[in-house]
Design an enzyme around this catalytic site. Structure first.
Site, PDB file in Angstrom:
ATOM      1  N   GLU A  50    -100.105  20.498 -12.356  1.00  0.00           N
ATOM      2  CA  GLU A  50    -100.746  21.559 -12.034  1.00  0.00           C
ATOM      3  C   GLU A  50    -101.773  22.238 -12.945  1.00  0.00           C
ATOM      4  O   GLU A  50    -102.676  22.716 -12.315  1.00  0.00           O
ATOM      5  CB  GLU A  50     -99.562  22.567 -11.631  1.00  0.00           C
ATOM      6  CG  GLU A  50     -98.725  22.107 -10.263  1.00  0.00           C
ATOM      7  CD  GLU A  50     -97.332  22.558 -10.317  1.00  0.00           C
ATOM      8  OE1 GLU A  50     -96.757  23.444 -11.098  1.00  0.00           O
ATOM      9  OE2 GLU A  50     -96.580  21.866  -9.704  1.00  0.00           O
TER      10      GLU A  50
ATOM     11  N   GLU B 291     -94.151  12.589 -14.809  1.00  0.00           N
ATOM     12  CA  GLU B 291     -94.118  13.326 -13.668  1.00  0.00           C
ATOM     13  C   GLU B 291     -95.121  12.661 -12.480  1.00  0.00           C
ATOM     14  O   GLU B 291     -96.190  12.912 -12.529  1.00  0.00           O
ATOM     15  CB  GLU B 291     -94.220  14.703 -13.763  1.00  0.00           C
ATOM     16  CG  GLU B 291     -93.240  15.361 -14.641  1.00  0.00           C
ATOM     17  CD  GLU B 291     -92.966  16.952 -14.297  1.00  0.00           C
ATOM     18  OE1 GLU B 291     -91.945  17.186 -13.967  1.00  0.00           O
ATOM     19  OE2 GLU B 291     -94.165  17.622 -14.372  1.00  0.00           O
TER      20      GLU B 291
ATOM     21  N   GLY C 185     -88.263  21.234 -11.331  1.00  0.00           N
ATOM     22  CA  GLY C 185     -89.063  22.455 -11.017  1.00  0.00           C
ATOM     23  C   GLY C 185     -88.160  22.909  -9.940  1.00  0.00           C
ATOM     24  O   GLY C 185     -87.259  23.983 -10.342  1.00  0.00           O
TER      25      GLY C 185
ATOM     26  N   SER D  55     -88.881  16.307  -7.902  1.00  0.00           N
ATOM     27  CA  SER D  55     -87.911  16.223  -6.845  1.00  0.00           C
ATOM     28  C   SER D  55     -86.672  15.785  -7.509  1.00  0.00           C
ATOM     29  O   SER D  55     -85.819  15.300  -6.579  1.00  0.00           O
ATOM     30  CB  SER D  55     -88.585  15.438  -5.642  1.00  0.00           C
ATOM     31  OG  SER D  55     -89.677  16.183  -5.223  1.00  0.00           O
TER      32      SER D  55
ATOM     33  N   GLY E  48     -92.460  18.503  -6.230  1.00  0.00           N
ATOM     34  CA  GLY E  48     -92.284  19.328  -4.935  1.00  0.00           C
ATOM     35  C   GLY E  48     -92.389  18.820  -3.515  1.00  0.00           C
ATOM     36  O   GLY E  48     -92.694  19.486  -2.774  1.00  0.00           O
TER      37      GLY E  48
ATOM     38  N   HIS F  28     -99.142  19.936 -17.777  1.00  0.00           N
ATOM     39  CA  HIS F  28     -98.484  19.508 -16.457  1.00  0.00           C
ATOM     40  C   HIS F  28     -99.517  19.177 -15.443  1.00  0.00           C
ATOM     41  O   HIS F  28    -100.857  19.850 -15.667  1.00  0.00           O
ATOM     42  CB  HIS F  28     -97.830  20.922 -16.161  1.00  0.00           C
ATOM     43  CG  HIS F  28     -96.813  20.846 -14.763  1.00  0.00           C
ATOM     44  ND1 HIS F  28     -97.392  20.770 -13.723  1.00  0.00           N
ATOM     45  CD2 HIS F  28     -95.402  20.368 -14.946  1.00  0.00           C
ATOM     46  CE1 HIS F  28     -96.279  20.629 -12.850  1.00  0.00           C
ATOM     47  NE2 HIS F  28     -95.178  20.471 -13.597  1.00  0.00           N
TER      48      HIS F  28
ATOM     49  N   ASN G 112     -88.438  23.841 -15.386  1.00  0.00           N
ATOM     50  CA  ASN G 112     -89.773  24.523 -15.367  1.00  0.00           C
ATOM     51  C   ASN G 112     -89.784  25.564 -14.184  1.00  0.00           C
ATOM     52  O   ASN G 112     -90.008  24.941 -13.169  1.00  0.00           O
ATOM     53  CB  ASN G 112     -90.819  23.392 -15.072  1.00  0.00           C
ATOM     54  CG  ASN G 112     -92.323  24.100 -15.125  1.00  0.00           C
ATOM     55  OD1 ASN G 112     -92.505  25.238 -15.325  1.00  0.00           O
ATOM     56  ND2 ASN G 112     -93.250  23.154 -14.717  1.00  0.00           N
ATOM     57  N   TRP G 113     -89.880  26.792 -14.550  1.00  0.00           N
ATOM     58  CA  TRP G 113     -89.831  27.735 -13.316  1.00  0.00           C
ATOM     59  C   TRP G 113     -91.241  28.260 -12.926  1.00  0.00           C
ATOM     60  O   TRP G 113     -91.379  28.593 -11.730  1.00  0.00           O
ATOM     61  CB  TRP G 113     -89.260  29.288 -13.869  1.00  0.00           C
ATOM     62  CG  TRP G 113     -87.763  29.353 -14.050  1.00  0.00           C
ATOM     63  CD1 TRP G 113     -86.871  28.200 -13.933  1.00  0.00           C
ATOM     64  CD2 TRP G 113     -87.057  30.053 -14.760  1.00  0.00           C
ATOM     65  NE1 TRP G 113     -85.711  28.455 -14.176  1.00  0.00           N
ATOM     66  CE2 TRP G 113     -85.751  29.665 -14.824  1.00  0.00           C
ATOM     67  CE3 TRP G 113     -87.369  31.497 -15.184  1.00  0.00           C
ATOM     68  CZ2 TRP G 113     -84.733  30.466 -15.265  1.00  0.00           C
ATOM     69  CZ3 TRP G 113     -86.258  32.257 -15.634  1.00  0.00           C
ATOM     70  CH2 TRP G 113     -84.972  31.835 -15.555  1.00  0.00           C
ATOM     71  N   LYS G 114     -92.229  27.534 -13.255  1.00  0.00           N
ATOM     72  CA  LYS G 114     -93.763  27.601 -12.901  1.00  0.00           C
ATOM     73  C   LYS G 114     -93.824  29.327 -12.506  1.00  0.00           C
ATOM     74  O   LYS G 114     -93.370  30.058 -13.291  1.00  0.00           O
ATOM     75  CB  LYS G 114     -93.601  26.781 -11.458  1.00  0.00           C
ATOM     76  CG  LYS G 114     -93.353  25.459 -11.872  1.00  0.00           C
ATOM     77  CD  LYS G 114     -93.795  24.555 -10.756  1.00  0.00           C
ATOM     78  CE  LYS G 114     -93.176  23.067 -11.006  1.00  0.00           C
ATOM     79  NZ  LYS G 114     -93.856  21.952  -9.922  1.00  0.00           N
TER      80      LYS G 114
HETATM   81  P1  13P Z   1     -90.062  19.799  -8.623  1.00  0.00           P
HETATM   82  O1  13P Z   1     -88.742  19.271  -9.302  1.00  0.00           O
HETATM   83  O2  13P Z   1     -90.083  20.847  -7.866  1.00  0.00           O
HETATM   84  O3  13P Z   1     -90.601  18.576  -7.979  1.00  0.00           O
HETATM   85  O4  13P Z   1     -91.088  19.960  -9.760  1.00  0.00           O
HETATM   86  C1  13P Z   1     -91.241  19.007 -10.835  1.00  0.00           C
HETATM   87  C2  13P Z   1     -92.026  19.530 -11.913  1.00  0.00           C
HETATM   88  O5  13P Z   1     -93.187  19.818 -11.756  1.00  0.00           O
HETATM   89  C3  13P Z   1     -91.466  19.962 -12.974  1.00  0.00           C
HETATM   90  O6  13P Z   1     -92.485  20.375 -14.140  1.00  0.00           O
END
Ligand code: 13P
Length: 248
Positions: free
Chosen positions: A94, A162, A229, A208, A168, A92, A9-11
């Protein structure tokens, strides 16, 4: 038998040209006979710029549940299908916390994505507050129940656990915790549907994940892959994780 999944997931990262370079390098580095379903989820602007290859699938990070119309800033399932998208991340944390998405709307999106022939990756997970109050399972159950409220079958659905506090932050849930919640998700899916359907749903972990912890996490009970992420932005790290998952 559930095929392992590694999804990136590149966000809100990578321009279309950066995405193209990443995908070219990734295809070059990936072996030809991987058992892993690799999914790359760039921002919408990057969907058409990645190289087309049988070595990975394309995913989007969100969509709307309506077909078309006056929904400024939104994207429809037909637009995604036209870009060869096969998977859509929905709910998600976020999107839930920053953009105030609610379980009911997430449920409508899950059903829309399925009925249009794509596969939803429904994200669930508790906040640190909910964890500390002992409400992790209650939260996950509610998100599953409402997120899957409008579907008749669990076929083609992927669940991503998640924990919000692990996203993150460099904090990863322990192997025991991940196994416990993944098993709880499987049982909840069985309650909501049937044993045979629930047994076929991939349940992937996110929060993470990196090349240092991927090995122990993928070997945790009931973990069928990862939603990544930060570490998915670096092609070497991402391919390293795919290779770790491929070995199991
Ligand atoms: P990280 O791997 O940066 O913790 O993010 C996880 C995430 O939100 C994937 O959707």
């Amino acid at each position: 038998m559930i095929n392992p999944i590694v999804a990136g997931n590149w966000k809100m990262n990578k321009t279309p040209s950066e995405g193209k370079i990443f995908s070219e390098k990734m295809v070059e580095k990936l072996g030809s006979k991987s058992s892993v379903d690799v999914i790359v989820c760039p921002p919408f602007t990057g969907l058409s710029s990645l190289v087309i290859s049988t070595k990975f699938h394309l995913g989007a990070q969100n969509c709307h549940f309506e077909d078309s119309g006056a929904f400024t800033g939104e994207i429809s399932t037909s637009m995604l299908l036209n870009c060869n998208v096969e998977y859509v991340i929905l709910g998600h944390s976020e999107r839930r916390s920053i953009f105030h998405e609610k379980n009911n709307d997430i449920g409508k999106k899950v059903s829309k994505v399925l009925s249009d022939g794509m596969k939803p990756i429904l994200c669930v997970g508790e906040t640190i507050d909910e964890l500390n109050k002992g409400l992790a399972k209650q939260t996950v159950r509610r998100q599953l129940k409402l997120g899957l409220n409008d579907v008749n079958s669990l076929n083609n659905i992927i669940i991503a656990y998640e924990p919000v506090w692990a996203i993150g932050t460099g904090l990863t849930a322990s192997v025991e915790k991940v196994s416990e919640i993944h098993s709880f998700i499987r049982t909840t899916l069985k309650d909501l549907s049937s044993e045979s359907e629930s047994n076929n749903v991939p349940i992937i972990y996110g929060g993470s994940v990196n090349s240092g912890n991927a090995d122990e996490l993928i070997n945790a009970h009931a973990v069928n892959g990862f939603l990544i992420g930060g570490a998915s932005l670096d092609v070497d790290k991402f391919v390293e994780i795919i290779n770790i998952v491929d070995k199991i």
